[in-house]
Write a protein that holds these residues in place. Structure first.
Motif, mmCIF file in Angstrom:
data_model
loop_
_atom_site.group_PDB
_atom_site.id
_atom_site.type_symbol
_atom_site.label_atom_id
_atom_site.label_comp_id
_atom_site.label_asym_id
_atom_site.label_seq_id
_atom_site.Cartn_x
_atom_site.Cartn_y
_atom_site.Cartn_z
ATOM 1 N N THR A 14 23.234 37.539 46.456
ATOM 2 C CA THR A 14 23.836 38.779 45.947
ATOM 3 C C THR A 14 22.780 39.810 45.565
ATOM 4 O OG1 THR A 14 23.850 37.911 43.711
ATOM 5 C CG2 THR A 14 25.852 37.581 45.010
ATOM 6 N N GLY A 15 21.530 39.403 45.537
ATOM 7 C CA GLY A 15 20.460 40.310 45.117
ATOM 8 C C GLY A 15 20.257 41.419 46.133
ATOM 9 N N ARG A 16 19.573 42.457 45.663
ATOM 10 C CA ARG A 16 19.353 43.649 46.492
ATOM 11 C C ARG A 16 18.612 43.296 47.788
ATOM 12 N NH1 ARG A 16 15.043 47.512 46.254
ATOM 13 N NH2 ARG A 16 14.026 46.060 44.849
ATOM 14 N N ARG A 56 30.942 37.815 43.075
ATOM 15 C CA ARG A 56 29.955 38.621 43.800
ATOM 16 C C ARG A 56 29.508 37.944 45.093
ATOM 17 N NH1 ARG A 56 25.318 39.768 40.045
ATOM 18 N NH2 ARG A 56 24.450 40.822 41.841
ATOM 19 N N ALA A 89 15.946 35.161 45.163
ATOM 20 C CA ALA A 89 16.533 35.444 43.843
ATOM 21 C C ALA A 89 15.439 35.933 42.898
ATOM 22 C CB ALA A 89 17.238 34.204 43.298
ATOM 23 N N VAL A 90 15.808 36.060 41.652
ATOM 24 C CA VAL A 90 14.901 36.606 40.648
ATOM 25 C C VAL A 90 13.609 35.753 40.583
ATOM 26 C CG1 VAL A 90 15.954 35.315 38.748
ATOM 27 C CG2 VAL A 90 14.957 37.545 38.303
ATOM 28 N N THR A 91 12.478 36.437 40.331
ATOM 29 C CA THR A 91 11.160 35.812 40.491
ATOM 30 C C THR A 91 10.945 34.549 39.650
ATOM 31 O OG1 THR A 91 10.172 37.918 41.117
ATOM 32 C CG2 THR A 91 8.692 36.271 40.175
ATOM 33 N N HIS A 92 11.325 34.569 38.361
ATOM 34 C CA HIS A 92 10.907 33.461 37.489
ATOM 35 C C HIS A 92 11.554 32.127 37.848
ATOM 36 C CE1 HIS A 92 14.729 34.361 35.594
ATOM 37 N NE2 HIS A 92 14.607 33.332 34.791
ATOM 38 N N ARG A 94 11.848 31.041 40.932
ATOM 39 C CA ARG A 94 11.408 30.637 42.276
ATOM 40 C C ARG A 94 10.758 29.265 42.289
ATOM 41 N NH1 ARG A 94 9.861 35.347 44.408
ATOM 42 N NH2 ARG A 94 12.112 35.426 44.658
ATOM 43 N N PRO A 113 6.673 37.250 44.484
ATOM 44 C CA PRO A 113 5.517 36.368 44.519
ATOM 45 C C PRO A 113 5.987 34.924 44.688
ATOM 46 C CG PRO A 113 5.995 37.036 42.258
ATOM 47 C CD PRO A 113 6.976 37.761 43.127
ATOM 48 N N ASP A 199 4.478 41.923 40.678
ATOM 49 C CA ASP A 199 5.504 42.356 41.628
ATOM 50 C C ASP A 199 4.909 43.051 42.854
ATOM 51 O OD1 ASP A 199 8.488 42.440 41.789
ATOM 52 O OD2 ASP A 199 8.072 44.537 42.211
ATOM 53 N N HIS A 203 1.785 42.443 47.721
ATOM 54 C CA HIS A 203 1.816 43.254 48.943
ATOM 55 C C HIS A 203 0.426 43.832 49.233
ATOM 56 C CE1 HIS A 203 6.120 43.241 49.460
ATOM 57 N NE2 HIS A 203 6.354 43.851 48.318
ATOM 58 N N TYR A 331 11.193 42.521 57.808
ATOM 59 C CA TYR A 331 11.881 41.295 57.373
ATOM 60 C C TYR A 331 12.384 40.522 58.596
ATOM 61 C CZ TYR A 331 11.790 43.545 52.804
ATOM 62 O OH TYR A 331 11.375 44.155 51.651
HETATM 63 N N1 LIG Z 1 9.461 41.971 49.928
HETATM 64 C C1 LIG Z 1 9.746 42.995 49.145
HETATM 65 O O1 LIG Z 1 9.312 44.120 49.374
HETATM 66 C C2 LIG Z 1 10.635 42.823 47.970
HETATM 67 C C3 LIG Z 1 11.355 43.918 47.465
HETATM 68 C C4 LIG Z 1 12.171 43.719 46.351
HETATM 69 C C5 LIG Z 1 12.246 42.484 45.753
HETATM 70 N N2 LIG Z 1 11.513 41.445 46.247
HETATM 71 C C6 LIG Z 1 11.573 40.134 45.598
HETATM 72 O O2 LIG Z 1 12.884 39.622 45.761
HETATM 73 C C7 LIG Z 1 13.317 38.986 44.576
HETATM 74 C C8 LIG Z 1 14.632 39.621 44.112
HETATM 75 O O3 LIG Z 1 14.431 40.985 43.828
HETATM 76 P P1 LIG Z 1 15.633 42.046 43.872
HETATM 77 O O4 LIG Z 1 14.999 43.371 43.753
HETATM 78 O O5 LIG Z 1 16.501 41.758 45.030
HETATM 79 O O6 LIG Z 1 16.342 41.703 42.516
HETATM 80 P P2 LIG Z 1 17.892 41.714 42.113
HETATM 81 O O7 LIG Z 1 17.897 41.779 40.637
HETATM 82 O O8 LIG Z 1 18.640 42.737 42.902
HETATM 83 O O9 LIG Z 1 18.420 40.311 42.622
HETATM 84 C C9 LIG Z 1 17.973 39.110 42.103
HETATM 85 C C10 LIG Z 1 18.996 37.999 42.269
HETATM 86 O O10 LIG Z 1 18.761 37.085 41.201
HETATM 87 C C11 LIG Z 1 19.887 37.090 40.327
HETATM 88 N N3 LIG Z 1 19.398 37.234 38.947
HETATM 89 C C12 LIG Z 1 19.073 38.372 38.319
HETATM 90 N N4 LIG Z 1 18.665 38.101 37.050
HETATM 91 C C13 LIG Z 1 18.757 36.767 36.909
HETATM 92 C C14 LIG Z 1 18.464 35.882 35.860
HETATM 93 N N5 LIG Z 1 17.990 36.310 34.680
HETATM 94 N N6 LIG Z 1 18.655 34.587 36.067
HETATM 95 C C15 LIG Z 1 19.117 34.142 37.248
HETATM 96 N N7 LIG Z 1 19.384 34.930 38.304
HETATM 97 C C16 LIG Z 1 19.208 36.222 38.133
HETATM 98 C C17 LIG Z 1 20.741 38.269 40.660
HETATM 99 O O11 LIG Z 1 22.100 38.019 40.373
HETATM 100 C C18 LIG Z 1 20.450 38.414 42.140
HETATM 101 O O12 LIG Z 1 21.240 37.505 42.887
HETATM 102 C C19 LIG Z 1 12.174 39.115 43.574
HETATM 103 O O13 LIG Z 1 11.417 37.928 43.560
HETATM 104 C C20 LIG Z 1 11.323 40.247 44.124
HETATM 105 O O14 LIG Z 1 9.961 40.087 43.811
HETATM 106 C C21 LIG Z 1 10.732 41.599 47.341
#
Ligand SMILES: NC(=O)c1ccc[n+]([C@@H]2O[C@H](COP(=O)([O-])OP(=O)(O)OC[C@H]3O[C@@H](n4cnc5c(N)ncnc54)[C@H](O)[C@@H]3O)[C@@H](O)[C@H]2O)c1
Length: 381
Positions: A14-16, A56, A89-92, A94, A113, A199, A203, A331
């Motif tokens: 569901t994340g961005r 979601r 999903a969210v970084t921490h 992983r 990361p 973050d 890159h 990607y």
């Molecule tokens: N390659 C890139 O350029 C790029 C760009 C953006 C993000 N990312 C990475 O992708 C990952 C997600 O980033 P995003 O921007 O999509 O974030 P986001 O917040 O849109 O999505 C993160 C996902 O984790 C879930 N989430 C959010 N907070 C949470 C929490 N506290 N506990 C459990 N789950 C939680 C959300 O519901 C969602 O599904 C990150 O690790 C980020 O570093 C990489």
């Protein structure tokens, strides 16, 4: 033609970034094209979406026409129909996801990361390799047109000897008080894996080392420009991570460069990201999409006079570098390369090891700031 189904668990669906780039722009493109050609077979991804919120994740699944979804990560990991786990999903979280995926004998492909530290990354890499599992890290930015153009100039010897570089990145991220914040609040919380260094610097590592050359050492400083922000629910919170960083980098070839990154700056550049490389024969500056070059032959005599504005237009002597090939979504290219590596053992540069080196740059910058000294980026064991 033979077809093979490749089961992929997509965690954080569901994340961005997972829902847009990894699903819509990459995995679904492959699936909807009838799979990826690998040797004499077509490999078709079969996806299982995992998210925390039932509504979601089911909405995303429906929107993207993916029949399989769940909120139960452990259940997904125990399903033998899926041999790969992607974590976006969210970084921490992983490291825990990777650890569980490895224990379930799944190949892993993960967002940056890849780990909270080099030490932790190395432990996870060892665990994956000891079980003969394939691994990969997302390193998408290198495929952007502006950076491909810079990279091609470098390969064609345009620069001569590289003397230095300047990487400038950033924009204003609103604090959420009057105007909504454009980044998730976890980006500003240490416990959630936030902070600009962790973050963004992953890159910068592969961009710099793939285009210019190996990094020898760094010295860096960071600060927090906006100490208090408002989260998605309207609640105020304290920021406990960096949102602004300045770094001096020494490359192994002896050249020095700078990295200026900030989520608290206003853009007066050609793009939100620019990388200028200066060489003895010419200079070029790439944004994410466009690139401009200035060879020695058109290098102007720069003049300045403390008494007058010389009205010299420094931009006119730069020529835009035209596209030289089709540029593809980074990607999608990452997924194609990982799938070929997985299925046919094709060479693959963006492994976990590369992802750990990406983390190493961020970690070295933190360490440099805390210890107030240069930090070497030693080779990983
Ligand atoms: N390659 C890139 O350029 C790029 C760009 C953006 C993000 N990312 C990475 O992708 C990952 C997600 O980033 P995003 O921007 O999509 O974030 P986001 O917040 O849109 O999505 C993160 C996902 O984790 C879930 N989430 C959010 N907070 C949470 C929490 N506290 N506990 C459990 N789950 C939680 C959300 O519901 C969602 O599904 C990150 O690790 C980020 O570093 C990489």
């Amino acid at each position: 033609m033979a077809t093979t189904t490749l089961g992929i668990v997509v965690n954080g669906a569901t994340g961005r970034i997972a829902s847009t780039q990894h699903l819509e722009q990459a995995l679904l493109v492959i699936r909807n094209a009838g799979g990826l050609q690998v040797g004499d077979q077509r490999v078709i991804p079969r996806l299982l979406l995992v998210g925390r919120d039932k509504e979601r994740v089911s909405n995303i699944a429906q929107k993207l026409d993916i029949p399989d979804w769940t909120t139960d990560l452990d259940g997904a990991l125990s399903d033998s129909a899926y041999s790969v786990v992607f974590d976006g999903a969210v970084t921490h979280q992983r490291e825990t996801v990777i650890e569980k995926a490895i224990a379930a004998k799944k190949h892993i492909y993960v967002e940056k990361p890849v780990a909270p530290s080099v030490k932790r990354g190395a432990e996870l890499l060892r665990a994956a390799e000891s079980r003969n599992l394939k691994h990969g890290a997302v390193e998408d930015k290198i495929y952007l047109p502006g950076l491909q153009k810079l990279s091609d100039l470098m390969k064609n010897g345009f620069f001569g000897r590289v003397i230095g570089f300047r990487l400038d990145f950033g924009w204003w991220v609103f604090d959420g008080e009057q105007i909504p914040c454009q980044r998730p609040s976890w980006n500003y919380q240490k416990a959630a894996g936030g902070g600009l260094l962790l973050d963004m610097y992953p890159h910068w590592r592969y961009i710099l080392e793939e285009i210019i050359g190996r990094i020898r050492r760094v010295v860096s400083a960071s600060s927090t420009a906006t100490p208090e922000r408002v989260d998605e629910t309207g609640k105020k919170y304290d920021v406990d991570v960096d949102d602004t960083s300045s770094t001096i980098v020494e490359l192994e070839n002896g050249a020095f460069g700078t990295i200026i990154s900030s989520w608290a700056t206003r853009v007066r550049r050609d793009d939100v990201f620019t990388l200028q490389i200066d060489g003895t024969n010419g200079s070029a500056l790439g944004g994410f999409h466009r690139c401009w070059a200035q060879p020695m032959a058109t290098t102007p005599h720069a003049r300045w006079n403390p008494n007058f504005d010389m009205e010299q237009d420094f931009r006119k002597d730069w020529k835009e570098v035209p596209p030289s090939k089709p540029y593809r979504n980074g990607y999608l290219v990452g997924w194609e390369n990982f799938i070929r590596h997985l299925v046919a053992d094709a060479p693959f540069k963006s492994t976990m090891r590369a992802g750990i080196r990406d983390v190493q740059l961020a970690e070295a910058c933190y360490e440099s700031f805390v210890e107030r000294r240069w930090i070497d980026l030693v080779d990983l064991p």
